[in-house]
Design a protein around this motif. Structure first.
Motif: not given
Ligand code: 2HG
Ligand code: FAD
Ligand code: ZN
Length: 472
Positions: A88, A344, A355, A388, A395, A397, A429
């Motif tokens: 990503l 996501p 992101k 997480h 995350h 967004n 990550e």
């Molecule tokens: C998740 O945990 C991925 O779903 C994607 O690391 C996170 O798109 C994302 O921002």
């Protein structure tokens, strides 16, 4: 294709010619040398970068990888290693005309040892396939992420991917016991090991865990796979505030500690976006400001279920959990995970999405989402946070109808400054790749960055491996 790659000054590399192509055809066979229909290799997952590679190579052995790199190094041809191309941060696609070295054909699980739990696997094996094979031996791969059906284990190692089980099994620096990597000059560096304990000199394998294809090409690895749990339960709960999310996380660690295998958070906007986008999703509850997905994995179904039910009951009694459901039914467990996994993708389905993947101290974990909402105002269609929680990895967004310079300026570099002030990490990550390299200094000081540069020069003096990535 929005950003930046158009403005990159091509490095001082040689240009591919017919003799090079003929050389590779002789080495790999014509079928494994592609010169047409290369979009799938040139375009990144987020469709933000389009490279202009004219050649994709698909070696079938470590020796072939070594021969390719030897030739490229002698000729000064730049190369981008590519796994499942699900990254990503734009690390896996060419920026200019780099040769794509795809690991797709190096896809075998070489051995799985039920006694030690150690599996040896080639880098191009798809994570889900590896996990299926491990399950046949009663084991599980200690890594799980939404891209499992496409990403490669070698890509996972090269990005030090995290995912949803880090809270239980730690990251790949702990699970990867050994690595085989081919260096830029074609030398094969054999750092394979079948043991957890091996203190013989510098722990060089770690350099290949998370270096995103800039120091070498990972061709093989050994991984410690835990025994698969007999009983898996998932709770999906609704909460009123982020303060309650934190209290519930602390209680989960205190009361479910030894069986806790995942602790994820989704805010209302993220949840609504996924539910609105994918009608096949089936949510057991709705209408709350925050949701948590808490998973336990243990060896005694009755005991585990009793514990998690008690945990939910206590949380509800205290008013910290408003509603929730617990299931141990494998189909329903999958259904609930699907909600989290689709978030996501829902955010990029019909809009452009900025992101951010950041580590923040838990007390300040969610504050940036509120701040960002304020900064973006109606320019953004969705500003949301999920991720997480158990690993302090948010995350963030920000989506809008299409790429918009005004909103871009409002989010960057603000989000990195904010993270840096809180001593967080600007990439928890996903890595640095191409999209984040200008911001590395927000998380690494100049001395550290200079050492990274020196190491890069030592491993790859001609700079042929994944140029334009990680370091400026
Ligand atoms: C998740 O945990 C991925 O779903 C994607 O690391 C996170 O798109 C994302 O921002
Ligand atoms: P690629 O995207 O092909 O490559 C990634 C980087 O590694 C590039 O720099 C590439 O050059 C390098 N590379 C690849 N293979 C090799 C090799 N064999 N040797 C040397 N370098 C190599 N990431 C997470 O950490 N956690 C998540 O929860 C998560 N969820 C995701 C969910 C979705 C839906 C998507 C699309 C992505 C998600 N990701 C997540 C990001 C991505 O899946 C991971 O970064 C993954 O590890 C990339 O693997 P890949 O095989 O696709 O690598
Ligand atoms: Zn993630």
């Amino acid at each position: 294709f929005t950003q930046k790659s158009d403005h990159v000054q091509r490095g001082n590399y040689a240009t591919l010619n017919d003799k090079d192509v003929a050389h590779f055809e002789q080495l790999l066979g014509q079928n494994h040398v592609l010169t047409e229909d290369l979009d799938g290799y040139n375009i990144c997952f987020l469709k933000r970068i389009r490279g202009n590679s004219k050649l994709v190579l698909k070696p079938g052995s470590t020796a072939e990888v070594a021969a390719i790199l030897r030739h490229c190094n002698e000729r000064k041809l730049a190369v981008v290693p590519q796994g499942g191309n699900t990254g990503l941060v734009g690390g896996s696609v060419p920026i200019c005309d780099e040769i794509v070295l795809s690991l797709q054909r190096l896809n075998k699980v070489l051995s799985v040892d039920e006694v030690t739990g150690i599996a040896v696997v080639e880098a191009g094996c798809i994570l889900e396939n590896f996990d299926h094979r491990a399950k046949e031996a009663g084991l599980t791969v200690p890594l799980d992420l939404g891209a499992k059906a496409s990403c490669h284990i070698g890509g996972n190692v090269s990005t030090n991917a995290g995912g949803v089980r880090v809270v239980r099994y730690g990251n790949l620096h702990g699970s990867v016991l050994g690595v085989e990597a081919v260096l830029a000059n074609g030398q094969v560096l054999d750092l394979m090991s079948d043991f957890k304990k091996d203190n013989t000199g510098y722990h060089m394998k770690h350099l290949f865990i998370g270096s995103e294809g800039t120091l070498g090409v990972v061709t093989k690895l050994s991984m410690l796979c835990p025994h698969a749990s007999k009983s898996v339960n998932v709770a999906f709960i609704g909460l009123n505030s982020f303060a309650d999310v934190l209290k519930t996380f602390v209680n989960a660690k205190r009361n479910l500690g030894e069986i806790l295998s995942s602790c994820e958070m989704i805010d209302e906007r993220a949840f609504q976006t996924a539910m609105g986008q994918y009608k096949f999703l089936n949510a057991p509850i709705a209408g709350y400001p925050f949701y948590m997905l808490i998973e336990t994995s243990g060896s005694n179904g009755d005991h585990d279920q009793e514990k998690i039910n008690q945990f939910i009951g206590d949380g509800m009694e205290r008013g910290e959990i408003l509603d929730g459901t617990v299931t141990g039914d494998p189909g329903k467990v999958q259904e609930i995970w699907k909600i989290r996994e689709m978030v996501p993708l829902a955010l990029i389905e019909k809009s452009f999405c900025f992101k951010y993947d950041i580590s923040l101290p838990l007390r300040d974990f969610y504050s940036i989402v509120d701040v960002m909402r304020e900064r973006c105002g109606p320019l953004a269609t969705v500003v949301c946070g999920y991720g997480h929680l158990g690993d302090s990895n948010l995350h963030l967004n920000v989506s809008c109808e299409k790429f918009n310079d005004e909103i871009y300026k409002r989010v960057e570099p603000f989000v990195y400054e904010y993270t840096s002030k809180l001593k967080g990490s600007i990439s928890a990550e996903h890595g640095i790749g191409f999209l984040k390299k200008d911001y590395l200094h927000y998380s690494k000081n100049p001395v550290a960055i200079n050492w990274m540069r020196d190491m890069k020069k030592m491993f790859d003096p001609n700079g042929i491996l994944n140029p334009y990535k990680v370091l400026n």
